[in-house]
Enzyme design. Structure first.
Site, PDB file in Angstrom:
ATOM      1  N   LEU A  35       0.853  -1.190   0.000  1.00  0.00           N
ATOM      2  CA  LEU A  35       0.000   0.000   0.000  1.00  0.00           C
ATOM      3  C   LEU A  35       0.890   1.241   0.000  1.00  0.00           C
ATOM      4  O   LEU A  35       1.560   1.537   0.986  1.00  0.00           O
ATOM      5  CB  LEU A  35      -0.917  -0.010   1.224  1.00  0.00           C
ATOM      6  CG  LEU A  35      -1.775  -1.277   1.406  1.00  0.00           C
ATOM      7  CD1 LEU A  35      -2.690  -1.137   2.614  1.00  0.00           C
ATOM      8  CD2 LEU A  35      -2.564  -1.590   0.147  1.00  0.00           C
ATOM      9  N   ALA A  61      -0.165   4.466  -1.546  1.00  0.00           N
ATOM     10  CA  ALA A  61      -0.951   5.546  -2.144  1.00  0.00           C
ATOM     11  C   ALA A  61      -1.099   6.755  -1.231  1.00  0.00           C
ATOM     12  O   ALA A  61      -1.758   7.724  -1.590  1.00  0.00           O
ATOM     13  CB  ALA A  61      -2.339   5.028  -2.529  1.00  0.00           C
ATOM     14  N   ARG A  91       2.893  15.238   5.592  1.00  0.00           N
ATOM     15  CA  ARG A  91       3.751  15.669   6.701  1.00  0.00           C
ATOM     16  C   ARG A  91       5.234  15.647   6.355  1.00  0.00           C
ATOM     17  O   ARG A  91       6.054  16.198   7.092  1.00  0.00           O
ATOM     18  CB  ARG A  91       3.479  14.797   7.931  1.00  0.00           C
ATOM     19  CG  ARG A  91       2.186  15.171   8.653  1.00  0.00           C
ATOM     20  CD  ARG A  91       2.055  14.411   9.957  1.00  0.00           C
ATOM     21  NE  ARG A  91       1.645  13.031   9.742  1.00  0.00           N
ATOM     22  CZ  ARG A  91       1.674  12.091  10.687  1.00  0.00           C
ATOM     23  NH1 ARG A  91       2.140  12.374  11.894  1.00  0.00           N
ATOM     24  NH2 ARG A  91       1.273  10.873  10.419  1.00  0.00           N
TER      25      ARG A  91
END
Length: 454
Positions: free
Chosen positions: A11, A13, A18
């Protein structure tokens, strides 16, 4: 484990706001390799050679980073950010191909170790349907708690929803998960967004799995394995952990380091046993150091080879294409680029060698420069075996110095030097008596006039 097929869903994406960077978060480097590529290497080593990469911003660059370390990659775009389960289902087509095991990992957890992933897969092989990877931080506040009963994981409770007793649990959710391939879509499709945020949470598969009578368990992995990178502070902290792991592995493999905390490695640094590393050395990518070599303090190496018994530094720089044969020496304040230095050759100090070959046992005097660039093109300098190049020599490429030839100190060499010849390339010296007095007077007058005009 090799008989079981495995798909790793990475994952990657997330927006990474930040990080405050135009570069996607997962492309920031640790040890010279993008974060997401570290994750891909780990899952590949654990047998998850097929990767489903879920991407968002910077999709092409993220794909290229992963494909730089593994080859079997499919890319799946998550156009909306609707939770972790939603992200995993972006790779539905890949999951549906039918794998024994599914690993779900995050593209911003570069410190995950192959051993932890191997353990999770081993649990699947022994009959588990869902394996959650948990950890035990010093302070569990803020983390989801893993609630177990009779050896089974029955729920993951978010910190804000946990009871006082549940908050005392020190076993926390690391987010990484392994799913049995023939159960994965069944579990994922039952995840709903009936929660305050309206998102589809991967953690819901724990209670869904239990409701369906599946085997749901948790394993305990080291805290640093689940560290996610969200800020540049965390990036630096992860770099420090990675470097400490590498230093320890190097020393256990037989590499000596006087001050290991001052030596920095790249992700692909290769150093053989019985090499010696002094303090304050930086290895860029593509460096190999053979047994018995010594890298002295304050040296920088990248895309370079150091042969057995060779000596580098102190204060040396090996640039791409530097190739030192056995027992060669590159000493203090020497820079080498795209140059092969032969067996036993010495380049002891204050020298630049670029686009050159140096024969065995040649000696290159201090201040020697290969003039390899004319502003448009690079040219080759060839120095033969046993040649002696005197101090402060400029070798204007293309040029060759034959075997066992001598070049006098202070020479500018523009023509080939035959083997066993002695070459002088000095300008004729002329002394002008008293001219220095005139020069000083003239310079002083120019300075005075300039100041008067200001």
């Amino acid at each position: 484990m090799t008989s079981r097929t495995c798909l790793s869903v990475i994952l990657a994406a997330g927006e990474g706001t930040r990080m405050k960077s135009a570069l996607p978060k997962v492309l920031h480097p640790i040890a010279g390799l993008p974060i997401v590529a570290h994750v891909a290497k780990a899952v590949h080593s654990a047998g998850g050679s097929d990767i489903a990469l879920v991407v968002g911003r910077g999709a092409d660059a993220v794909r290229d980073a992963v494909q730089s370390v593994v080859s079997h990659v499919t890319v799946h775009e998550q156009t909306e950010r609707l939770g972790t389960a939603h992200a995993v289902l972006a790779a539905r087509d890949a999951i549906a191909r039918g794998y024994d095991d599914i690993l779900v990992v995050f593209g911003d957890t570069p410190l995950i170790e192959t051993a932890a992933l191997d353990r999770a897969r081993a649990k699947l092989a022994r009959g588990a349907d869902v394996v959650v990877m948990g950890f035990r931080p010093d302070n569990p506040t803020g983390y989801g708690r893993l609630i177990e009963k009779d050896g089974k994981l029955i729920a993951i409770r978010e910190d804000k929803d946990a009871s006082d007793d549940e908050k005392k649990i020190g076993f926390c959710n690391g987010g990484l998960m392994a799913l049995r391939g023939d159960s994965a879509l069944q579990l994922l499709d039952k995840v709903t967004n009936a929660n305050a945020k309206g998102e589809y949470y991967l953690t819901d598969v724990v209670e869904i799995g239990n409701a369906l009578g599946k085997s749901v368990i948790a394993i305990d992995i080291a805290v640093d394995n689940v560290i996610g990178i969200n800020t540049r502070v965390e990036l630096a902290e992860a770099e420090a952990i990675w470097q400490n792991r590498k230093r320890r592995a190097m020393m256990l493999a037989g590499v000596s380091m006087q001050a290991p905390e001052t030596v920095f490695f790249a992700h692909d640094t290769l150093i053989e046993a019985d090499a010696m590393l002094e303090p304050h050395i930086v290895f860029g990518p593509g460096v190999s150091v053979a047994t018995g070599a010594v890298i002295h303090a304050f040296s920088h190496l990248e895309w370079a080879k150091v042969g057995p018994g060779a000596n580098v530094g102190p204060f040396a720089r090996l640039r791409p294409g530097a190739d030192l044969a056995a027992n060669a020496k590159v000493g203090n304040f020497v820079e080498v680029k795209n140059t092969r230095i032969g067996v036993g050759a010495k380049v002891s100090h204050l020298t630049y060698l670029g686009d050159a070959t140096v024969g065995a046992d040649a000696n290159i005097g201090a201040g020697t420069i290969t003039c390899n660039y004319d502003g448009y093109n690079k040219a080759l300098t060839e120095i033969g075996a046993g040649a002696f190049i005197g101090s402060n020599t400029s070798l204007v490429a293309p040029v060759s110095v034959g075997d066992n030839a001598y070049v006098a100190s202070g020479s500018v060499i523009t023509q080939n030097v035959p083997a066993d010849a002695l070459a002088f390339g000095r300008a004729h010296q002329v002394n002008k008596e008293g001219r220095a007095v005139q020069l000083r007077a003239g310079y002083a007058a120019q300075k005075k006039a300039r100041k008067a005009a200001e």
